[in-house]
Structure formats: structure tokens, C-alpha cells
Design a protein around this motif. Sequence first.
Motif, PDB file in Angstrom:
ATOM      1  N   TYR A  20       0.805  -1.233   0.000  1.00  0.00           N
ATOM      2  CA  TYR A  20       0.000   0.000   0.000  1.00  0.00           C
ATOM      3  C   TYR A  20       0.836   1.280   0.000  1.00  0.00           C
ATOM      4  O   TYR A  20       0.403   2.313   0.504  1.00  0.00           O
ATOM      5  N   ASN A  66      -2.818  -9.139   1.795  1.00  0.00           N
ATOM      6  CA  ASN A  66      -3.959  -8.228   1.851  1.00  0.00           C
ATOM      7  C   ASN A  66      -4.795  -8.477   3.105  1.00  0.00           C
ATOM      8  O   ASN A  66      -5.208  -7.530   3.780  1.00  0.00           O
ATOM      9  N   ALA A  73      -4.394   0.006   4.768  1.00  0.00           N
ATOM     10  CA  ALA A  73      -4.772   0.489   3.441  1.00  0.00           C
ATOM     11  C   ALA A  73      -5.646   1.733   3.577  1.00  0.00           C
ATOM     12  O   ALA A  73      -6.492   1.814   4.459  1.00  0.00           O
ATOM     13  N   ARG A  77      -4.233   2.807  -2.792  1.00  0.00           N
ATOM     14  CA  ARG A  77      -3.156   1.958  -3.311  1.00  0.00           C
ATOM     15  C   ARG A  77      -3.455   0.502  -3.015  1.00  0.00           C
ATOM     16  O   ARG A  77      -4.232   0.172  -2.122  1.00  0.00           O
ATOM     17  N   ASP A  78      -2.774  -0.352  -3.757  1.00  0.00           N
ATOM     18  CA  ASP A  78      -2.917  -1.789  -3.590  1.00  0.00           C
ATOM     19  C   ASP A  78      -1.572  -2.391  -3.157  1.00  0.00           C
ATOM     20  O   ASP A  78      -0.554  -1.696  -3.109  1.00  0.00           O
TER      21      ASP A  78
END
Length: 83
Positions: A20, A66, A73, A77-78
Motif C-alpha cells: 500500500y 492483503n 490500506a 493503493r494496492d
Amino acid sequence: MAGRSIRYLPWCFSVRFDIYGRFQLEIRREQNQWAIYRPGVGTLLADHKIVIPADLPESEITLFLNDMFHEVADGSRDIVLMP
């Protein structure tokens, strides 16, 4: 993870993720276990606080990260597989 290749060596699996945009992790397959490192300036520091189950396939690492870090997060963003 689409579009990026994961580095495979005959004796080692190694991949780096940007979490992130907050920090990076390098994950290696060592002695049938997942080893987690935090990149530093010119070095890698082992991070023993993060434990990935040994039987987790490499194809599920992004989902696992994740699940583990979704609280940091911010939605912009990932988790990204780095080159």
C-alpha cells in the motif's frame, strides 16, 4: 500479480511487494518455509513478526498479505508485486 514475473531460482523463490505504498516486504522460500524480510538501506532485515503458513502456495501470497495488512490500506493503493 498479473503482468509481472516472479523470480524462480532452482534453490530459491524470492519476490518483493510494496504494501500500500507504506513499506516493502521481500518474501523468500527457504528450507520449505516462507521467510519475510524488510528491505533496508543496502540490507534485508528479517521480520519474524510476520508468519506465512509454510503450506501456503506462492499464488496466494498477495491475498494473504492483503488479509494481514488491510487495516493500513487507505483505499488509494494496492499491494503491488515489484520488479
